[in-house]
Enzyme design. Sequence first.
Site, mmCIF file in Angstrom:
data_model
loop_
_atom_site.group_PDB
_atom_site.id
_atom_site.type_symbol
_atom_site.label_atom_id
_atom_site.label_comp_id
_atom_site.label_asym_id
_atom_site.label_seq_id
_atom_site.Cartn_x
_atom_site.Cartn_y
_atom_site.Cartn_z
ATOM 1 N N LYS A 110 0.392 -0.960 0.030
ATOM 2 C CA LYS A 110 0.134 0.054 0.171
ATOM 3 C C LYS A 110 0.944 1.333 -0.033
ATOM 4 C CE LYS A 110 -4.134 -2.045 0.210
ATOM 5 N NZ LYS A 110 -5.044 -2.138 -0.972
ATOM 6 N N HIS A 170 -10.506 -8.671 -7.718
ATOM 7 C CA HIS A 170 -10.229 -8.235 -6.510
ATOM 8 C C HIS A 170 -10.778 -9.201 -5.375
ATOM 9 C CE1 HIS A 170 -11.758 -5.277 -3.093
ATOM 10 N NE2 HIS A 170 -10.057 -5.295 -3.259
#
Length: 387
Positions: free
Chosen positions: A186, A317
């Site tokens: 991230k 996803h």
Amino acid sequence: MQNSVLLDTPSSDGDKIEWVKISLVFLPLANPISDAKVLTGRQKPMTEIAMLFAEIGTQEGGYGLGFSYSKRAGGRGQFEHAKEIAPTLIGENPSDISKIWTKLCWAGASVGRSGIATQAIGAFDVALWDLKAKRANLSLARLLGAQRDSVRTYNTSGGFLHTPLDQLLVNTDISREKGIGGIKLKVGQPDCQVDIKRVEAVRAHLGDDFPLMVDANQQWDRATAQRMCREFEQFNLVWIEEPLDCYDAEGHAALAEKFDTPIATGEMLTSVSEHMEFIKLRATDYLMPDAPRVGGITPYLKVASLAEHYGLMLAPHFAMELHVHLAATYPTEPWVEHFEWLEPLFNERLETRDGRMLVPTRPGLGLSLSERVSGWTAAQVTFGEKK
């Protein structure tokens, strides 16, 4: 919870849906999860996932299990919408999946054909496909036409922004030891230099060629995204994910055109038409559809078909328990996101080996609900009658 049922004899065309059970389950997470939107005050840390489970039974003894989900908010809304439209299923032939999807959609059409409405439908749709594959005694992947028996897989859960850098490096080693083939970090820190240093350190730790991705979770404006994509070109990334707002198709298209590093997006989109906008504009190199979010397997297959036609790569996803089957059917080698978060919900586990996730061979999704689910169940309702 009822386990999967296989029929001893082929089902006739006259089979009918006899009962439907929906459950709202709040799965607690071991640690609060933070990404860029948390650090900038747009969201609170995530502590649980709301799961919407749909179980469908037929007159001839067939059984299907499906699910959708919501993070932070929306779980109760999905459940309430599902509760309103579930009676539509009773008496329908379970093989008429496309017809049923349309009926469910129009049952709640006044609230739209995306968002909570389609996510509620997704749980039913997945259950119907699970049931259909079980009736054929095939895994879902085989029923849909598998291209491969395993899929490349990458880990996300070890790379969140709340994770200190030294632990990030440990987590990458743990993932590789498990046979996971890629690492996603991230990014989107308030200080962009922190992102660059973290990516640089992980790239050095992994070596030049090990697959590494980054995910900005829609954090940057267009100017910042330009600068960061330029900085990240040096790190040989597989992709840069959601550098802009998830609906900014033109902005993503500009980045995809300008930079060598592929752009990935699509996880937040909840309809085929929303995906089509990105596909037409070539606004992404890796499309990331989410079957529960888009309304189930039926609309997901339409998105995948469009992506194939336009020559896009695919990386569905989250929800690896479902997406490993769907990714296995895509002609071009895809990626599947490895998240351990949903594992406590099921009795079965997915296997990883040599950088790949093995596609289960059990009939249907190959999943049954664990005993722990009952303790996390907040609401439940059954329509029809089990005989």
